[in-house]
Design a protein around this motif. Structure first.
Motif, PDB file in Angstrom:
ATOM      1  N   LEU A  92       0.839  -1.193   0.000  1.00  0.00           N
ATOM      2  CA  LEU A  92       0.000   0.000   0.000  1.00  0.00           C
ATOM      3  C   LEU A  92       0.875   1.244   0.000  1.00  0.00           C
ATOM      4  CD1 LEU A  92      -1.688  -2.209   1.971  1.00  0.00           C
ATOM      5  CD2 LEU A  92      -3.324  -0.412   1.543  1.00  0.00           C
ATOM      6  N   GLN A  93       0.516   2.195  -0.848  1.00  0.00           N
ATOM      7  CA  GLN A  93       1.198   3.480  -0.852  1.00  0.00           C
ATOM      8  C   GLN A  93       0.447   4.404   0.085  1.00  0.00           C
ATOM      9  OE1 GLN A  93       2.626   5.194  -4.423  1.00  0.00           O
ATOM     10  NE2 GLN A  93       2.327   7.283  -3.677  1.00  0.00           N
ATOM     11  N   ILE A  94       1.214   5.086   0.916  1.00  0.00           N
ATOM     12  CA  ILE A  94       0.642   6.022   1.879  1.00  0.00           C
ATOM     13  C   ILE A  94       1.263   7.383   1.604  1.00  0.00           C
ATOM     14  CG2 ILE A  94       0.301   6.526   4.323  1.00  0.00           C
ATOM     15  CD1 ILE A  94       0.949   3.471   4.761  1.00  0.00           C
ATOM     16  N   ASP A  95       0.429   8.361   1.330  1.00  0.00           N
ATOM     17  CA  ASP A  95       0.909   9.705   1.041  1.00  0.00           C
ATOM     18  C   ASP A  95       1.142  10.470   2.341  1.00  0.00           C
ATOM     19  OD1 ASP A  95       0.826   9.174  -1.664  1.00  0.00           O
ATOM     20  OD2 ASP A  95      -1.199   9.966  -1.904  1.00  0.00           O
ATOM     21  N   ARG A  96       2.091   9.966   3.080  1.00  0.00           N
ATOM     22  CA  ARG A  96       2.552  10.552   4.330  1.00  0.00           C
ATOM     23  C   ARG A  96       4.050  10.263   4.430  1.00  0.00           C
ATOM     24  NH1 ARG A  96      -1.222  13.268   4.455  1.00  0.00           N
ATOM     25  NH2 ARG A  96      -2.991  13.232   5.833  1.00  0.00           N
ATOM     26  N   PRO A  97       4.807  11.085   5.155  1.00  0.00           N
ATOM     27  CA  PRO A  97       6.228  10.790   5.335  1.00  0.00           C
ATOM     28  C   PRO A  97       6.440   9.436   6.021  1.00  0.00           C
ATOM     29  CG  PRO A  97       5.733  13.034   6.026  1.00  0.00           C
ATOM     30  CD  PRO A  97       4.418  12.346   5.775  1.00  0.00           C
ATOM     31  N   ALA A  98       7.480   8.741   5.619  1.00  0.00           N
ATOM     32  CA  ALA A  98       7.782   7.430   6.206  1.00  0.00           C
ATOM     33  C   ALA A  98       7.994   7.530   7.708  1.00  0.00           C
ATOM     34  CB  ALA A  98       9.002   6.815   5.527  1.00  0.00           C
ATOM     35  N   ASP A  99       8.518   8.650   8.185  1.00  0.00           N
ATOM     36  CA  ASP A  99       8.734   8.827   9.626  1.00  0.00           C
ATOM     37  C   ASP A  99       7.410   8.824  10.393  1.00  0.00           C
ATOM     38  OD1 ASP A  99      11.459   8.954   9.245  1.00  0.00           O
ATOM     39  OD2 ASP A  99      11.547  11.150   9.313  1.00  0.00           O
ATOM     40  N   ASP A 100       6.367   9.395   9.790  1.00  0.00           N
ATOM     41  CA  ASP A 100       5.051   9.397  10.439  1.00  0.00           C
ATOM     42  C   ASP A 100       4.494   7.979  10.548  1.00  0.00           C
ATOM     43  OD1 ASP A 100       5.340  12.127  10.464  1.00  0.00           O
ATOM     44  OD2 ASP A 100       3.672  12.529   9.079  1.00  0.00           O
ATOM     45  N   VAL A 101       4.651   7.202   9.480  1.00  0.00           N
ATOM     46  CA  VAL A 101       4.147   5.825   9.485  1.00  0.00           C
ATOM     47  C   VAL A 101       4.986   4.967  10.427  1.00  0.00           C
ATOM     48  CG1 VAL A 101       3.624   3.809   8.056  1.00  0.00           C
ATOM     49  CG2 VAL A 101       3.223   6.114   7.159  1.00  0.00           C
ATOM     50  N   ALA A 102       6.294   5.206  10.464  1.00  0.00           N
ATOM     51  CA  ALA A 102       7.164   4.467  11.393  1.00  0.00           C
ATOM     52  C   ALA A 102       6.776   4.764  12.840  1.00  0.00           C
ATOM     53  CB  ALA A 102       8.627   4.824  11.145  1.00  0.00           C
ATOM     54  N   ALA A 103       6.433   6.014  13.130  1.00  0.00           N
ATOM     55  CA  ALA A 103       5.996   6.374  14.488  1.00  0.00           C
ATOM     56  C   ALA A 103       4.705   5.638  14.830  1.00  0.00           C
ATOM     57  CB  ALA A 103       5.801   7.885  14.590  1.00  0.00           C
ATOM     58  N   TRP A 104       3.793   5.517  13.858  1.00  0.00           N
ATOM     59  CA  TRP A 104       2.555   4.765  14.097  1.00  0.00           C
ATOM     60  C   TRP A 104       2.861   3.291  14.345  1.00  0.00           C
ATOM     61  CZ3 TRP A 104       0.584   0.995  10.648  1.00  0.00           C
ATOM     62  CH2 TRP A 104      -0.617   0.416  11.068  1.00  0.00           C
ATOM     63  N   LEU A 105       3.752   2.705  13.546  1.00  0.00           N
ATOM     64  CA  LEU A 105       4.135   1.295  13.751  1.00  0.00           C
ATOM     65  C   LEU A 105       4.671   1.081  15.163  1.00  0.00           C
ATOM     66  CD1 LEU A 105       5.861   0.469  10.338  1.00  0.00           C
ATOM     67  CD2 LEU A 105       3.760  -0.573  11.217  1.00  0.00           C
ATOM     68  N   ALA A 106       5.439   2.024  15.658  1.00  0.00           N
ATOM     69  CA  ALA A 106       6.013   1.909  17.007  1.00  0.00           C
ATOM     70  C   ALA A 106       4.919   1.914  18.082  1.00  0.00           C
ATOM     71  CB  ALA A 106       7.017   3.022  17.253  1.00  0.00           C
ATOM     72  N   THR A 107       3.787   2.572  17.811  1.00  0.00           N
ATOM     73  CA  THR A 107       2.713   2.630  18.804  1.00  0.00           C
ATOM     74  C   THR A 107       1.909   1.340  18.882  1.00  0.00           C
ATOM     75  OG1 THR A 107       1.021   3.514  17.309  1.00  0.00           O
ATOM     76  CG2 THR A 107       2.439   5.116  18.440  1.00  0.00           C
ATOM     77  N   LEU A 108       2.091   0.441  17.919  1.00  0.00           N
ATOM     78  CA  LEU A 108       1.306  -0.800  17.910  1.00  0.00           C
ATOM     79  C   LEU A 108       1.691  -1.750  19.037  1.00  0.00           C
ATOM     80  CD1 LEU A 108       1.176  -1.567  14.078  1.00  0.00           C
ATOM     81  CD2 LEU A 108      -0.615  -0.564  15.516  1.00  0.00           C
ATOM     82  N   GLY A 109       2.879  -1.565  19.592  1.00  0.00           N
ATOM     83  CA  GLY A 109       3.319  -2.420  20.688  1.00  0.00           C
ATOM     84  C   GLY A 109       3.693  -3.815  20.265  1.00  0.00           C
ATOM     85  N   LEU A 110       4.008  -3.980  18.987  1.00  0.00           N
ATOM     86  CA  LEU A 110       4.411  -5.291  18.475  1.00  0.00           C
ATOM     87  C   LEU A 110       5.916  -5.417  18.565  1.00  0.00           C
ATOM     88  CD1 LEU A 110       2.205  -5.296  15.254  1.00  0.00           C
ATOM     89  CD2 LEU A 110       1.726  -6.467  17.401  1.00  0.00           C
ATOM     90  N   PRO A 111       6.432  -6.607  18.821  1.00  0.00           N
ATOM     91  CA  PRO A 111       7.894  -6.762  18.840  1.00  0.00           C
ATOM     92  C   PRO A 111       8.455  -6.507  17.447  1.00  0.00           C
ATOM     93  CG  PRO A 111       6.812  -8.890  18.941  1.00  0.00           C
ATOM     94  CD  PRO A 111       5.739  -7.864  19.042  1.00  0.00           C
ATOM     95  N   GLN A 112       9.660  -5.979  17.412  1.00  0.00           N
ATOM     96  CA  GLN A 112      10.335  -5.689  16.139  1.00  0.00           C
ATOM     97  C   GLN A 112      10.518  -6.988  15.362  1.00  0.00           C
ATOM     98  OE1 GLN A 112      10.930  -2.938  14.756  1.00  0.00           O
ATOM     99  NE2 GLN A 112      12.720  -3.061  13.475  1.00  0.00           N
ATOM    100  N   PRO A 113      10.192  -7.020  14.053  1.00  0.00           N
ATOM    101  CA  PRO A 113      10.377  -8.246  13.278  1.00  0.00           C
ATOM    102  C   PRO A 113      11.854  -8.596  13.161  1.00  0.00           C
ATOM    103  CG  PRO A 113       9.833  -6.425  11.825  1.00  0.00           C
ATOM    104  CD  PRO A 113       9.714  -5.921  13.238  1.00  0.00           C
ATOM    105  N   GLU A 114      12.130  -9.879  13.074  1.00  0.00           N
ATOM    106  CA  GLU A 114      13.513 -10.345  12.996  1.00  0.00           C
ATOM    107  C   GLU A 114      13.999 -10.383  11.575  1.00  0.00           C
ATOM    108  OE1 GLU A 114      13.682 -14.024  15.037  1.00  0.00           O
ATOM    109  OE2 GLU A 114      12.802 -13.179  16.816  1.00  0.00           O
TER     110      GLU A 114
END
Length: 104
Positions: A82-104
């Motif tokens: 999916l393409q998201i018309d937002r800066p990657a840093d914004d989406v990365a910040a959202w991913l961090a809020t999910l509380g999921l462990p970092q993928p290996e």
């Protein structure tokens, strides 16, 4: 933090790899699958309903309009880009809020 499922494609756009599982009890991010964010969808994979539900859920979760999220690949596949018309840093910040462990 670097996310393997996220790639910047410009200063105001990025691509997110998602692995979907349709027909779930609710729509939510569940973890990781093969380097992609795994999302369970409470929609059937019929007539584009699962894709529409994914776009709506992602836009709502990130806090952007649905027009800013579009399906690039995987119209009929479980693996989607999916393409998201937002800066990657914004989406990365959202991913961090999910509380999921970092993928290996």
């Amino acid at each position: 933090m670097t996310w393997t499922c996220l790639r910047a494609t410009g200063p105001q756009a990025c691509v997110l790899d998602i692995s979907v599982s349709p027909n779930g009890k609710r729509t939510a991010a569940e973890g990781w699958h093969d380097g992609a964010l795994r999302v369970r969808l409470a929609a059937p994979p019929v007539d584009g309903k699962a894709n529409a539900a994914l776009v709506a859920w992602l836009a709502d979760a990130i806090g952007c309009p649905k027009r800013d999220v579009s399906l690039l690949r995987g119209d009929t596949a479980r693996r989607k880009q999916l393409q998201i018309d937002r800066p990657a840093d914004d989406v990365a910040a959202w991913l961090a809020t999910l509380g999921l462990p970092q993928p290996e």
